[in-house]
Design a protein around this motif. Structure first.
Motif, PDB file in Angstrom:
ATOM      1  N   TRP A 117       7.547  22.308  -8.099  1.00  0.00           N
ATOM      2  CA  TRP A 117       6.785  22.009  -6.882  1.00  0.00           C
ATOM      3  C   TRP A 117       5.369  21.563  -7.217  1.00  0.00           C
ATOM      4  N   LEU A 118       4.795  22.120  -8.272  1.00  0.00           N
ATOM      5  CA  LEU A 118       3.485  21.641  -8.727  1.00  0.00           C
ATOM      6  C   LEU A 118       3.613  20.209  -9.252  1.00  0.00           C
ATOM      7  N   PHE A 119       4.687  19.972 -10.000  1.00  0.00           N
ATOM      8  CA  PHE A 119       4.917  18.614 -10.508  1.00  0.00           C
ATOM      9  C   PHE A 119       5.072  17.635  -9.349  1.00  0.00           C
ATOM     10  N   ALA A 120       5.809  18.047  -8.302  1.00  0.00           N
ATOM     11  CA  ALA A 120       6.008  17.178  -7.136  1.00  0.00           C
ATOM     12  C   ALA A 120       4.685  16.895  -6.433  1.00  0.00           C
ATOM     13  N   CYS A 121       3.810  17.905  -6.378  1.00  0.00           N
ATOM     14  CA  CYS A 121       2.515  17.739  -5.707  1.00  0.00           C
ATOM     15  C   CYS A 121       1.551  16.877  -6.522  1.00  0.00           C
ATOM     16  N   LEU A 122       1.849  16.658  -7.790  1.00  0.00           N
ATOM     17  CA  LEU A 122       1.056  15.734  -8.603  1.00  0.00           C
ATOM     18  C   LEU A 122       1.655  14.328  -8.584  1.00  0.00           C
ATOM     19  N   ALA A 123       2.979  14.263  -8.581  1.00  0.00           N
ATOM     20  CA  ALA A 123       3.647  12.958  -8.599  1.00  0.00           C
ATOM     21  C   ALA A 123       3.426  12.202  -7.289  1.00  0.00           C
ATOM     22  N   ALA A 124       3.406  12.926  -6.161  1.00  0.00           N
ATOM     23  CA  ALA A 124       3.280  12.281  -4.850  1.00  0.00           C
ATOM     24  C   ALA A 124       1.968  11.518  -4.689  1.00  0.00           C
ATOM     25  N   PRO A 125       0.801  12.132  -4.946  1.00  0.00           N
ATOM     26  CA  PRO A 125      -0.439  11.362  -4.811  1.00  0.00           C
ATOM     27  C   PRO A 125      -0.573  10.243  -5.840  1.00  0.00           C
ATOM     28  N   ALA A 126       0.063  10.397  -7.010  1.00  0.00           N
ATOM     29  CA  ALA A 126       0.047   9.306  -7.989  1.00  0.00           C
ATOM     30  C   ALA A 126       0.761   8.085  -7.426  1.00  0.00           C
ATOM     31  N   THR A 127       1.900   8.318  -6.798  1.00  0.00           N
ATOM     32  CA  THR A 127       2.629   7.228  -6.148  1.00  0.00           C
ATOM     33  C   THR A 127       1.804   6.639  -5.006  1.00  0.00           C
ATOM     34  N   LEU A 128       1.132   7.509  -4.258  1.00  0.00           N
ATOM     35  CA  LEU A 128       0.307   7.067  -3.140  1.00  0.00           C
ATOM     36  C   LEU A 128      -0.791   6.110  -3.599  1.00  0.00           C
ATOM     37  N   MET A 129      -1.435   6.417  -4.714  1.00  0.00           N
ATOM     38  CA  MET A 129      -2.511   5.576  -5.226  1.00  0.00           C
ATOM     39  C   MET A 129      -2.006   4.171  -5.560  1.00  0.00           C
ATOM     40  N   VAL A 130      -0.818   4.101  -6.133  1.00  0.00           N
ATOM     41  CA  VAL A 130      -0.232   2.797  -6.476  1.00  0.00           C
ATOM     42  C   VAL A 130       0.066   2.001  -5.204  1.00  0.00           C
ATOM     43  N   ILE A 131       0.616   2.665  -4.193  1.00  0.00           N
ATOM     44  CA  ILE A 131       0.985   1.994  -2.947  1.00  0.00           C
ATOM     45  C   ILE A 131      -0.246   1.511  -2.190  1.00  0.00           C
ATOM     46  N   VAL A 132      -1.306   2.320  -2.167  1.00  0.00           N
ATOM     47  CA  VAL A 132      -2.524   1.938  -1.447  1.00  0.00           C
ATOM     48  C   VAL A 132      -3.106   0.642  -2.006  1.00  0.00           C
ATOM     49  N   THR A 133      -3.109   0.500  -3.324  1.00  0.00           N
ATOM     50  CA  THR A 133      -3.692  -0.703  -3.931  1.00  0.00           C
ATOM     51  C   THR A 133      -2.765  -1.914  -3.854  1.00  0.00           C
ATOM     52  N   ARG A 134      -1.521  -1.684  -3.493  1.00  0.00           N
ATOM     53  CA  ARG A 134      -0.538  -2.775  -3.501  1.00  0.00           C
ATOM     54  C   ARG A 134      -0.809  -3.796  -2.385  1.00  0.00           C
ATOM     55  N   VAL A 135      -1.200  -3.323  -1.195  1.00  0.00           N
ATOM     56  CA  VAL A 135      -1.439  -4.239  -0.076  1.00  0.00           C
ATOM     57  C   VAL A 135      -2.585  -5.211  -0.374  1.00  0.00           C
ATOM     58  N   PRO A 136      -3.802  -4.719  -0.694  1.00  0.00           N
ATOM     59  CA  PRO A 136      -4.879  -5.672  -0.985  1.00  0.00           C
ATOM     60  C   PRO A 136      -4.622  -6.479  -2.254  1.00  0.00           C
ATOM     61  N   GLY A 137      -3.925  -5.871  -3.213  1.00  0.00           N
ATOM     62  CA  GLY A 137      -3.654  -6.568  -4.467  1.00  0.00           C
ATOM     63  C   GLY A 137      -2.794  -7.802  -4.264  1.00  0.00           C
ATOM     64  N   ILE A 138      -1.661  -7.637  -3.570  1.00  0.00           N
ATOM     65  CA  ILE A 138      -0.764  -8.773  -3.334  1.00  0.00           C
ATOM     66  C   ILE A 138      -1.452  -9.832  -2.483  1.00  0.00           C
ATOM     67  N   ASN A 139      -2.170  -9.400  -1.450  1.00  0.00           N
ATOM     68  CA  ASN A 139      -2.848 -10.360  -0.587  1.00  0.00           C
ATOM     69  C   ASN A 139      -3.903 -11.153  -1.354  1.00  0.00           C
ATOM     70  N   LEU A 140      -4.673 -10.485  -2.201  1.00  0.00           N
ATOM     71  CA  LEU A 140      -5.680 -11.163  -3.013  1.00  0.00           C
ATOM     72  C   LEU A 140      -5.048 -12.201  -3.935  1.00  0.00           C
ATOM     73  N   MET A 141      -3.933 -11.836  -4.551  1.00  0.00           N
ATOM     74  CA  MET A 141      -3.267 -12.767  -5.470  1.00  0.00           C
ATOM     75  C   MET A 141      -2.712 -13.973  -4.723  1.00  0.00           C
ATOM     76  N   LEU A 142      -2.106 -13.748  -3.568  1.00  0.00           N
ATOM     77  CA  LEU A 142      -1.542 -14.860  -2.795  1.00  0.00           C
ATOM     78  C   LEU A 142      -2.635 -15.785  -2.263  1.00  0.00           C
ATOM     79  N   GLU A 143      -3.813 -15.242  -1.999  1.00  0.00           N
ATOM     80  CA  GLU A 143      -4.914 -16.055  -1.488  1.00  0.00           C
ATOM     81  C   GLU A 143      -5.440 -17.041  -2.526  1.00  0.00           C
ATOM     82  N   GLN A 144      -5.084 -16.837  -3.790  1.00  0.00           N
ATOM     83  CA  GLN A 144      -5.563 -17.740  -4.836  1.00  0.00           C
ATOM     84  C   GLN A 144      -4.788 -19.052  -4.878  1.00  0.00           C
ATOM     85  N   HIS A 145      -3.701 -19.151  -4.064  1.00  0.00           N
ATOM     86  CA  HIS A 145      -2.887 -20.371  -4.029  1.00  0.00           C
ATOM     87  C   HIS A 145      -2.620 -20.769  -2.581  1.00  0.00           C
TER      88      HIS A 145
END
Length: 400
Positions: free
Chosen positions: A304-332
């Motif tokens: 359960w401690l491992f799960a509580c660490l893995a979840a926010p790690a996944t969250l951080m990746v997902i949060v940056t995914r929206v602006p990241g993809i949009n920024l990359m697509l805006e270059q073309h």
């Protein structure tokens, strides 16, 4: 919406995009609870079973480069329908596999078809929406797609109880057939098709890759998914073999991770109205570093401690995914299919590398995952610090 969809409408189009965007998580997460069982049933090794994941991702990544440019020449809809047909057939072959070699081969074909579906789905989003509206649609799609990793392991564990792992791939074939019905009602969105030869259409990948602004952002935003894919590859072995959880309990722990991550796109949209996007991205990468340290030192103490660490790690990746993809697509402004193909190819290859690295030391999976989280967070932080104040970043962050 730039192109009207008379049959699907705006709500139906969004539903269609959510369904076809869910192919990657469903195709991988549905049978994760069965991985340890498959080692015994197929009389093989953990490494060989993991090949059904890594081979899928590598083939999927290469398939993106194959299909993306072709969608510029032949249109989004024909490529989507062809990919769906291949996917359904391959899923049935997976369901009939009776040895690990046949399963790996069928997974390869499944990945090739599935890559056509998802590369076209992202290109359609670029075709239909602009700027801030595109970010909101992408966030909505991601939030709903993340439901798939929540449901898939639970459904997979249920299918494993009433039948065998073969049923999981039969379910994927049914899902592919349903998506095909929806795709038939979709109207073409590409504004202008590429008129050159097929070979020249693939050459557009080089044109896209020659944009230094695009490449710098590509390096920053395609590395973090490596941490997510590392968790996918190691999760079932950590929970089931390491902590001794049942397949059903593992599915709940995995669903908790996906549930936590499902708030990522919404959190980003809410925060970006009040906080500078560049600061959001910076903080996410710093938190990923911190989680890596905690996972390495404390992750082994309890599931359960491992799960509580893995979840926010996944969250951080997902949060940056929206602006990241949009920024990359805006270059073309054109070559959307090729740009999407390169973005998703690099993300999937990084993921495949992460899945390989985390299993190099099967007796220390938690330590390996922690090292990967910290290293990727640190590297992404350094590169983002160097790029975040450049004009090609600032202009699109403030106008999106």
């Amino acid at each position: 919406m730039n192109v009207k969809q008379p049959l699907l409408g705006s709500s139906g189009t969004l539903f269609f995009l959510v369904i076809v965007s869910a192919f990657p998580p469903l195709t991988t997460d549905l049978y994760l609870p069965a991985l340890p069982t498959m080692v015994e049933m197929l009389n093989t090794t953990q490494t060989m079973v993991n090949l059904t994941l890594s081979v899928y991702f590598v083939t999927y990544a290469l398939g993106l480069l194959f299909w993306g440019p072709l969608s510029e020449k032949f249109g989004r809809k024909p490529i989507m329908l062809l990919g769906l047909g291949i996917y359904v057939l391959a899923s049935l072959l997976c369901a009939m596999a009776n040895n690990i070699e046949m399963l790996i081969g069928a997974r390869l074909i499944q990945a090739f078809g599935g890559s056509a579906v998802t590369v076209v789905a992202t290109a359609i989003v670029k075709d239909l929406y602009n700027g801030r509206e595109r970010e909101k649609i992408m966030a909505t799609i991601m939030s709903l797609v993340i439901i798939a990793p929540m449901i898939a392991p639970v459904l997979g564990a249920f299918l494993l109880k009433i039948g065998s792992w073969h049923m999981m791939f039969s379910a994927l074939a049914i899902f592919g057939a349903f998506s095909t019905v929806l795709a038939c009602g979709f109207s073409e969105t590409i504004p202008k098709r590429y008129t050159g030869s097929i070979l020249r259409s693939w050459g557009r990948l080089a044109v896209v890759s020659n944009n230094p602004r695009f490449i710098s952002l590509l390096l920053i935003f395609t590395l973090p998914p490596m941490t997510l894919m590392s968790f996918l590859a190691a999760g079932s072995y950590i929970y089931i073999d390491g902590f001794g959880l049942s397949e059903q309990t593992f599915s709940y722990a995995f669903a908790f991770n996906a549930f936590f991550a499902s708030f990522g796109p919404t959190i980003y949209i809410k925060l970006s109205n009040r906080v500078k996007v560049s600061n959001i991205i910076s903080v996410c990468y710093l938190i990923l570093m911190l989680i890596g340290i905690l996972t390495y030192n404390l992750g082994h103490l309890s599931p359960w401690l491992f799960a509580c660490l893995a979840a926010p790690a996944t969250l951080m990746v997902i949060v940056t995914r929206v602006p990241g993809i949009n920024l990359m697509l805006e270059q073309h402004t054109s070559d959307t299919g090729s740009a999407v193909a390169v973005i998703q190819f690099c993300s999937m290859m990084a993921g495949a590398i992460g899945m390989t690295l985390v299993t190099l030391h099967p007796d220390n999976l938690i330590h390996s995952l922690g090292i990967i989280q910290f290293s990727i967070g640190a590297l992404a932080s350094i590169m983002w610090f160097m790029a975040k104040n450049r004009a090609f970043v600032v202009d699109h962050l403030t106008t999106s």
